[in-house]
Design a protein around this motif. Structure first.
Motif, PDB file in Angstrom:
ATOM      1  N   LYS A 168      41.559  25.210   4.591  1.00 18.80           N
ATOM      2  CA  LYS A 168      42.449  24.735   5.649  1.00 18.80           C
ATOM      3  C   LYS A 168      42.120  25.500   6.929  1.00 18.80           C
ATOM      4  O   LYS A 168      41.875  26.699   6.879  1.00 18.80           O
ATOM      5  N   PHE A 169      42.126  24.781   8.057  1.00 20.53           N
ATOM      6  CA  PHE A 169      41.957  25.461   9.334  1.00 20.53           C
ATOM      7  C   PHE A 169      43.330  25.951   9.773  1.00 20.53           C
ATOM      8  O   PHE A 169      44.206  25.142  10.096  1.00 20.53           O
ATOM      9  N   LEU A 170      43.526  27.261   9.746  1.00 16.14           N
ATOM     10  CA  LEU A 170      44.858  27.828   9.917  1.00 16.14           C
ATOM     11  C   LEU A 170      44.876  28.926  10.976  1.00 16.14           C
ATOM     12  O   LEU A 170      43.917  29.693  11.122  1.00 16.14           O
ATOM     13  N   MET A 171      45.991  28.991  11.694  1.00 21.64           N
ATOM     14  CA  MET A 171      46.307  30.175  12.480  1.00 21.64           C
ATOM     15  C   MET A 171      46.621  31.311  11.505  1.00 21.64           C
ATOM     16  O   MET A 171      47.051  31.068  10.379  1.00 21.64           O
ATOM     17  N   GLY A 172      46.410  32.544  11.953  1.00 22.89           N
ATOM     18  CA  GLY A 172      46.682  33.681  11.077  1.00 22.89           C
ATOM     19  C   GLY A 172      48.086  33.661  10.501  1.00 22.89           C
ATOM     20  O   GLY A 172      48.292  33.916   9.308  1.00 22.89           O
ATOM     21  N   ASN A 173      49.082  33.362  11.336  1.00 23.61           N
ATOM     22  CA  ASN A 173      50.462  33.307  10.850  1.00 23.61           C
ATOM     23  C   ASN A 173      50.644  32.208   9.808  1.00 23.61           C
ATOM     24  O   ASN A 173      51.413  32.366   8.851  1.00 23.61           O
ATOM     25  N   GLU A 174      49.952  31.089   9.993  1.00 27.26           N
ATOM     26  CA  GLU A 174      50.018  30.016   8.998  1.00 27.26           C
ATOM     27  C   GLU A 174      49.371  30.461   7.692  1.00 27.26           C
ATOM     28  O   GLU A 174      49.871  30.160   6.598  1.00 27.26           O
ATOM     29  N   ALA A 175      48.258  31.177   7.791  1.00 28.77           N
ATOM     30  CA  ALA A 175      47.582  31.679   6.588  1.00 28.77           C
ATOM     31  C   ALA A 175      48.482  32.639   5.818  1.00 28.77           C
ATOM     32  O   ALA A 175      48.544  32.604   4.580  1.00 28.77           O
ATOM     33  N   ILE A 176      49.190  33.490   6.547  1.00 27.68           N
ATOM     34  CA  ILE A 176      50.118  34.422   5.898  1.00 27.68           C
ATOM     35  C   ILE A 176      51.215  33.649   5.174  1.00 27.68           C
ATOM     36  O   ILE A 176      51.581  33.967   4.031  1.00 27.68           O
ATOM     37  N   ALA A 177      51.740  32.624   5.841  1.00 28.73           N
ATOM     38  CA  ALA A 177      52.803  31.816   5.228  1.00 28.73           C
ATOM     39  C   ALA A 177      52.305  31.126   3.960  1.00 28.73           C
ATOM     40  O   ALA A 177      52.987  31.148   2.921  1.00 28.73           O
ATOM     41  N   TRP A 178      51.130  30.524   4.030  1.00 22.51           N
ATOM     42  CA  TRP A 178      50.582  29.870   2.838  1.00 22.51           C
ATOM     43  C   TRP A 178      50.285  30.889   1.747  1.00 22.51           C
ATOM     44  O   TRP A 178      50.460  30.606   0.553  1.00 22.51           O
ATOM     45  N   GLY A 179      49.847  32.082   2.136  1.00 26.46           N
ATOM     46  CA  GLY A 179      49.623  33.128   1.143  1.00 26.46           C
ATOM     47  C   GLY A 179      50.893  33.481   0.408  1.00 26.46           C
ATOM     48  O   GLY A 179      50.887  33.685  -0.810  1.00 26.46           O
ATOM     49  N   ALA A 180      52.015  33.534   1.139  1.00 32.72           N
ATOM     50  CA  ALA A 180      53.304  33.827   0.503  1.00 32.72           C
ATOM     51  C   ALA A 180      53.737  32.693  -0.417  1.00 32.72           C
ATOM     52  O   ALA A 180      54.203  32.926  -1.543  1.00 32.72           O
ATOM     53  N   VAL A 181      53.591  31.455   0.063  1.00 34.87           N
ATOM     54  CA  VAL A 181      53.966  30.292  -0.760  1.00 34.87           C
ATOM     55  C   VAL A 181      53.139  30.252  -2.041  1.00 34.87           C
ATOM     56  O   VAL A 181      53.668  30.045  -3.143  1.00 34.87           O
ATOM     57  N   HIS A 182      51.849  30.478  -1.908  1.00 36.89           N
ATOM     58  CA  HIS A 182      50.969  30.436  -3.077  1.00 36.89           C
ATOM     59  C   HIS A 182      51.131  31.648  -3.974  1.00 36.89           C
ATOM     60  O   HIS A 182      50.676  31.635  -5.124  1.00 36.89           O
ATOM     61  N   ALA A 183      51.790  32.682  -3.481  1.00 35.38           N
ATOM     62  CA  ALA A 183      52.130  33.840  -4.320  1.00 35.38           C
ATOM     63  C   ALA A 183      53.479  33.641  -5.001  1.00 35.38           C
ATOM     64  O   ALA A 183      53.933  34.515  -5.737  1.00 35.38           O
ATOM     65  N   GLY A 184      54.138  32.511  -4.729  1.00 39.37           N
ATOM     66  CA  GLY A 184      55.393  32.199  -5.403  1.00 39.37           C
ATOM     67  C   GLY A 184      56.629  32.727  -4.720  1.00 39.37           C
ATOM     68  O   GLY A 184      57.644  32.996  -5.380  1.00 39.37           O
TER      69      GLY A 184
END
Length: 595
Positions: free
Chosen positions: A3-19
């Motif tokens: 996904k082409f993501l802003m850093g803040n978006e990447a952090i958010a997706w990282g949290a979601v994918h970490a449950g």
């Protein structure tokens, strides 16, 4: 999948994918988009809220973590100060479900009051901190942050900086992920109730635990040691990206490179491998000389004859952001980096100087102007606050005499009054800030019988950080409608007897309200209520007729960016005019008319 993501978006997706199960925070640049991204991509399994302030957000998350939920708390670095009271105790109490506290640092500073360093706060609080160098690494780090939090039952700090938060990259993300299921709260007063004796015992455990985490971090893939030679470079965060780019740009003396992604507890064993055989080291980092101090300590502890350079001895700039160019300059002196002649684009023409100003049609301009007109010839002091309305300090309004931190306008005004009771002391506070940190200051003023005039600038949104909802808007983060909390009712409940709500765009009524409040004693409040131009539609636009006598009062007194000079005369730029009518109301010859 990428996904082409802003850093803040990447952090958010990282949290979601970490449950992650619960996300709470308070908006503040450069952190805001993290919580917003979780909310926009929420399938209903994550609870998301904008809390009234960072302290409330951290405590909500702590309760959820006690029940086994994975939680994320978002804020900027100065927001961490607000959350520090519960955080310091939570560091002792610990957590069950993983808790990540995102505190975005702002080197520069670009949009903050301070350049404080969350890594130093992590060391002070004795909790781990993760320091990503790119959006890709930020995504990967989130899962590890939750793993560390749960392995050692501790909250962890996550410290992206502005260029990581707002930089964009193609980020590999999981296509599938497991959701975390909390196991519920289990009563245990020895664990969840903070008593002096348990705090002492837990402090002992923390001091025993942190070196173990440091050893664990020495094996972390987020900390990397490469290269060889007698000289070394130690760096972290976005400065690592600048350093690698600089090193790849030209010839240089062979050197070791240590990249630190987990700054505290410091990976001492890995650092010792790095220092082995070195004569000197340069530390390239932003904000505090954190790495420099850690390496200096290790050299002293193990009696290593290695010279450590960085901010403390002037080899690296002490404040502000690093850049590829600034890093190249440092490395050219340290390892003889030679980049040769770089191709340069033709020099761009100088841009006009455009300091930040209140938007055309902003109701805050009308509010400040009304107070200024009402106080002509009187001794008055205007205490401001954090938000769009801080821009009221600029000429020609010049209506912000003090600005310290969120909510301090109300209490600064009280202190000023105690020293100069002959002055009329005003405090200006926004509606969102009133809920976040203003209420207690008003209670203090009423309780102590202080003569101040509270001006609440109610524009029905949190404008400075991107128009997030707050308790007075009647809507929550996920879009569900709720009961609006009335600022006027709160003020009356506190004990104010003089509370008047006025539209600041009605200049005559606004000026009269201020004059009336100035005649009363005690705490008086005026709520200047008019929506931000970003949450409402423009009304009719105005133009300047031929009857204009060129007195320039509209320009001299308002500073509205829609009023410009054309051919030596005032004119209104149609594309900017919002139709607030303030200029028409103050024009002495009625030359400003609606189209």
């Amino acid at each position: 999948m990428k996904k082409f993501l802003m850093g803040n978006e990447a952090i958010a997706w990282g949290a979601v994918h970490a449950g992650v199960n619960v996300v709470a925070g308070y908006p503040g640049t450069p952190s805001t988009e993290v919580l917003e991204t979780v909310a926009k991509n929420n399938d209903g399994s994550v609870y998301v809220e904008w809390s009234v302030n960072e302290k409330a957000a951290l405590e909500v998350a702590a309760g959820a973590s006690y029940a086994g939920a994975r939680t994320l708390v978002t804020m900027k670095q100065v927001g961490l100060n607000v959350a520090s009271d519960p955080l310091m105790s939570l560091a002792y109490v610990g957590v069950k479900g993983g808790m990540v506290i995102l505190s975005a640092d702002d080197p520069g500073p670009i949009s903050s009051q301070t350049e404080q360093d969350t890594r130093t706060f992590a060391k002070f609080a004795k909790i781990p901190v993760f320091d990503p160098s790119s959006p890709e690494e930020a995504y990967d780090m989130m899962e590890e942050a939750y793993r560390v939090s749960e392995k050692w039952s501790t909250p962890v700090l996550f410290r992206p900086t502005t260029r990581v938060c707002h930089g964009c990259a193609s980020v590999p993300v999981k296509a599938e992920y497991d959701k975390h299921v909390p196991d519920g709260f289990k009563k245990d007063t020895m664990r969840w109730v903070i008593f002096p004796r348990t705090s002492y015992l837990n402090h002992c455990k923390i001091e025993e635990r942190n070196p173990q985490i440091g050893d664990y971090f020495s094996e972390s893939p987020f900390n990397k040691l490469t290269g060889s030679g007698k000289k070394g470079i130690c760096t972290s965060g976005i400065s690592y990206a600048y350093t690698t780019e600089a090193l790849s740009s030209g010839k240089h003396e062979e050197c070791k490179l240590l990249k630190i992604g987990t700054s505290f507890p410091f990976p001492e064993k890995l650092a010792l491998k790095f220092l082995e055989g070195l004569d000197e080291v340069i530390c390239i980092e932003e904000l505090d000389p954190f790495l420099e101090r850690e390496l200096t300590y290790i050299c002293g502890k193990y009696h290593l004859n290695v010279n450590i350079h960085g901010k403390l001895d002037g080899h690296v700039q002490p404040a502000g952001e690093n850049t590829v160019e600034s890093v190249k300059s440092v490395l050219s002196k340290f390892i003889g980096l030679e980049t040769g002649e770089e191709s340069k684009l033709p020099e761009a023409p100088a841009l006009p100087v455009r300091p930040p100003v209140l938007c055309a049609g902003c109701p805050h301009r009308a509010s400040f102007y009304a107070v200024k007109q009402a106080m002509k010839g009187k001794k008055a002091v205007f205490s401001g606050d954090i938000g769009c309305y801080t821009l009221g300090n600029a000429a020609p309004l010049d209506m912000v005499d003090t600005c310290l931190c969120m909510g301090a306008d109300v209490t600064i005004a009280q202190g000023l009054h105690r020293v100069e009771p002959d002055a009329v002391n005003f405090s200006f506070i926004g509606d969102s800030t009133f809920f976040a940190s203003g209420i207690t200051g008003v209670v203090n003023a009423v309780y102590n019988g202080t003569d101040i005039i509270l001006i609440v600038l109610d524009n029905s949104t949190t404008a400075m950080t991107g128009h997030q909802p707050h308790p007075g808007t009647g809507v929550r983060m996920m879009g569900d409608v709720c009961e609006k909390i009335s600022i006027e009712k709160i003020l009356r409940a506190i004990g104010l007897t003089s509370v008047e709500t006025v539209d600041p765009l009605d200049n005559k009524a606004a000026v009269e309200a201020v004059k009336h409040a100035a005649e009363l004693s005690g705490v008086k409040a005026i709520i200047f209520k008019s929506p931000c131009i970003a949450v409402t539609k423009p009304s009719k636009r105005f133009k300047i007729a031929d009857s204009c006598v060129n007195c320039k009062k509209c320009i001299r007194e308002l500073g509205c960016p829609a009023i410009v000079m054309e051919n030596g005369r005032p004119a209104i730029e149609k594309s900017l005019c919002f139709g607030c009518s303030l200029c028409a109301q103050i024009c002495p010859c009625g030359a400003i008319i609606s189209e």
